[in-house]
Design a protein around this motif. Structure first.
Motif, short mmCIF file in Angstrom:
data_model
loop_
_atom_site.label_atom_id
_atom_site.label_comp_id
_atom_site.label_asym_id
_atom_site.label_seq_id
_atom_site.Cartn_x
_atom_site.Cartn_y
_atom_site.Cartn_z
N GLU A 319 4.77 -3.16 -7.49
CA GLU A 319 3.94 -2.04 -7.90
C GLU A 319 3.18 -2.37 -9.18
OE1 GLU A 319 4.37 2.77 -8.75
OE2 GLU A 319 6.12 1.46 -8.94
N GLY A 320 1.87 -2.23 -9.13
CA GLY A 320 1.07 -2.50 -10.31
C GLY A 320 -0.39 -2.66 -9.95
N LEU A 321 -1.18 -3.06 -10.93
CA LEU A 321 -2.61 -3.27 -10.73
C LEU A 321 -2.91 -4.74 -10.97
CD1 LEU A 321 -5.46 -0.91 -11.87
CD2 LEU A 321 -5.72 -3.37 -12.00
N LEU A 322 -3.03 -5.47 -9.86
CA LEU A 322 -3.33 -6.90 -9.93
C LEU A 322 -4.31 -7.22 -8.81
CD1 LEU A 322 -2.73 -9.70 -11.19
CD2 LEU A 322 -0.94 -9.97 -9.45
N ASP A 323 -5.51 -7.64 -9.19
CA ASP A 323 -6.54 -8.00 -8.22
C ASP A 323 -6.36 -9.43 -7.73
OD1 ASP A 323 -7.67 -5.51 -8.47
OD2 ASP A 323 -9.24 -6.14 -9.87
N GLY A 324 -7.08 -9.76 -6.65
CA GLY A 324 -7.04 -11.12 -6.14
C GLY A 324 -6.96 -11.12 -4.63
N PRO A 325 -6.66 -12.28 -4.04
CA PRO A 325 -6.52 -12.36 -2.59
C PRO A 325 -5.54 -11.30 -2.07
CG PRO A 325 -6.43 -14.55 -3.57
CD PRO A 325 -6.43 -13.58 -4.71
#
Length: 586
Positions: A319-325
């Motif tokens: 759970e969190g806010l992490l962008d990417g593939p």
């Protein structure tokens, strides 16, 4: 792996203090409950894991009726959740069947040193704390411990059953009850997920009830109309996200027939070998598939209605806010989906963010993280939302957002990358539908649909907030993180088929942890903190499995799991050891 439980000297349970009580006739004290077990459930109504615990504890409450009193201690994360009226509505919305202490200042939360939502604390009939659990999946452990302790206290004469202090609230009448989402039908009517009634309703253009299309659902939320050719091929027109039922259902509008497309009614858990679901919250047709906001495990899934294939499309379950593939991205209780050309817009409620899927990756348009929220217009990197649940694509290509806990509709312009406010004063808007030159807003807490002109505008309050949780002072240098775990009575850690536990440590900002982050199988981890960063959040995700001691055919195994977001400040004199109880007897 660590199997060290949290062991402390035998201590009296702190008294219950807060602003007020719900679901009971008057204030309760531990003294008047002496002679019975008391299970404190620290929760907040935005938290999907907390809602899971409400459901999994129901059987335990019934089994030990008269001997056990469950008390929900509501310790809010978001500003809106500290509103007494909002809490009262949530207690009804989620069918809470035990007394609830309203703890907006986190007084009782801090007295019991809770660090996570949800946290369970068991108090024995003599008023002593005997166990603490973090996360979900502990109902069987609580049951096993109660069975052991019940005999002990019966023998001592300290168990004295009594009447329940629970008093059911009055239920408001009306055609709709906590409606969640809506879609427009070709004839101008609307199909509404009537979550509080467990039904799918058809209403006319003015919001008046036409008919109940289907009933018997367990809190439906998302609705998706299939393209005509797909609907003709599969024999149903609508996909329904049945959130509490952990299912995707296919609905035939003419007959009201429901068929199960995915899920078996049981919640997916780590290590589950079956295709189960976990609180699907919304569904949308995009790129030839039904996309599913799998809120319970912070992922996006897809369903191919032509083949029945269900698969994970994005997210790691962290759970969190992490962008990417897509495979590596982190989401946080995704609750709204809306297709827009090549993009699929995603509303992440727990990070108060608007994000989108494009070109195999996840991107963030508005939002900062798990603990930052507010009501601010302006450039995207300065704008703030508060626990949004829905969205709609507007005719000009911008995105309307149901900014639920701000009681507002916001508008994001993807070209200018700015956020503005369309309307305010709404009662927990959770879904949006474009209808000509108007926006139909599902006002969930007002039990109605409301129309707002697309050209409307309003001012945001300009507020910014950080979740008011106690910050842990940690010393610069090395920090030992210990997740303590003790198997329930009658069970043991079983490593015959591989490591029975897993621990993931990350940080926001990532530079906070210089060494020791990442994934491993030991529940003890030493990390090196960067004192120059100053403060941030440690993200710790742990799980551990236990199985019946006897083993053999029919032996039961259970997965215990929790994610912690621990706000920390690196200062001289801070602690060098952080203990997080996953499951343990005091």
């Amino acid at each position: 792996m660590s199997e060290r439980p949290t062991r402390v000297p035998r201590v009296r349970a702190p008294e219950l203090r807060g602003r007020g009580w719900l679901n009971t006739e008057g204030p309760l004290s531990l003294g008047e409950l002496r002679g019975r077990f008391v299970l404190l459930d620290f929760w907040t109504f935005c938290c999907i894991n907390c809602l899971h615990v409400l459901d999994e504890l129901r059987e335990v409450e019934e089994k030990y009726d008269g001997e056990l009193v469950v008390i929900g201690v509501h310790s809010p994360k978001f500003e809106h959740e500290a509103d007494a009226a909002a809490l009262a509505a949530a207690v009804q919305r989620y069918d809470v069947r035990h007394p609830v202490l309203d703890d907006p200042e986190l007084v009782t939360w801090q007295a019991y040193t809770a660090r996570a939502w949800p946290t369970l604390v068991l108090v024995d009939p003599e008023g002593y704390v005997v166990a603490q659990y973090a996360g979900e999946g502990h109902a069987h452990a609580v049951d096993a411990l109660l069975a052991d302790l019940r005999e002990e206290h019966r023998a001592k004469g300290t168990l004295q059953p009594g009447d329940s202090p629970y008093v059911a609230p009055s239920v408001p009448e009306g055609d709709l009850r906590f409606p969640a989402k809506a879609v427009r039908l070709p004839d101008g009517h609307f199909l509404v997920a009537d979550a509080g009634h467990g039904a799918i309703a058809e209403v006319d253009a003015d919001g008046a009830l036409v008919r109940r299309v289907a009933e018997g659902l367990d809190q439906p939320n998302g609705l998706c109309l299939l393209p005509d050719d797909v609907a003709a091929a599969v024999g149903y027109e609508v996909v329904v996200a049945e959130t509490v039922g952990h299912r995707l259902r296919g609905l035939t509008l003419a007959t009201g027939e429901l068929r199960t497309l995915a899920g078996d009614g049981h919640q997916w858990m780590q290590g589950d070998g079956t295709v189960r679901l976990s609180s699907p919250w919304d569904v949308a047709w995009h790129d030839g598939l039904v996309w599913v906001a799998m809120a319970g495990i912070h992922q996006l899934w897809t369903l191919d209605p032509r083949t029945g294939e269900v698969r994970v499309a994005a997210g790691t379950t962290n759970e969190g806010l992490l962008d990417g593939p897509l495979a590596d991205a982190w989401l946080a209780q995704t609750s709204g989906l809306v297709p827009g050309g090549d993009r699929l817009w995603v509303v992440d409620s727990e990070t108060s963010s608007l994000r989108y899927v494009e070109d195999g990756a996840l991107h963030t348009a508005v939002g900062r993280g798990l603990f930052d929220f507010g009501f601010t217009d302006g450039p995207a990197d300065e704008a703030l939302l508060q626990h949004p649940l829905g969205a709609a694509l507007l005719p000009d290509g911008s995105v309307a957002v149901a900014d639920t806990y701000n009681g507002a509709v916001r508008r994001y312009d993807p070209v200018a990358r700015t956020l503005g406010t369309v309307a305010t004063g709404l009662a927990e808007p959770s879904g949006l539908v474009v209808d000509g030159d108007q926006l139909v807003v599902v006002e969930s807490a007002a039990h109605r649909l409301t129309r707002v002109p697309l050209g409307a505008s309003a001012r945001a309050s300009g507020s910014a907030h950080t979740t008011q949780r106690p910050v842990t002072d940690v010393a610069p240098g090395t920090l030992e993180i210990v997740v303590s775990f003790e198997p329930p009575p009658g069970q043991k850690v079983d490593d015959r088929f591989g490591p029975p536990s897993q621990l993931l440590v990350e940080a926001t900002p990532p530079a906070l942890v210089r060494e020791g982050d990442g994934r491993g199988t030991d529940l003890v981890r030493t990390v090196l903190l960067d004192a120059t960063v100053g403060d941030g959040v440690l993200h710790v995700a742990a799980r551990a499995a236990s199985c019946d001691e006897g083993g053999g055919e029919g032996a039961a195994c259970h997965m215990h799991q929790q994610d912690w977001g621990v706000p920390v400040r690196v200062v001289e004199g801070g602690v060098s050891r952080l203990e997080l109880p996953l499951s343990g007897r005091s």
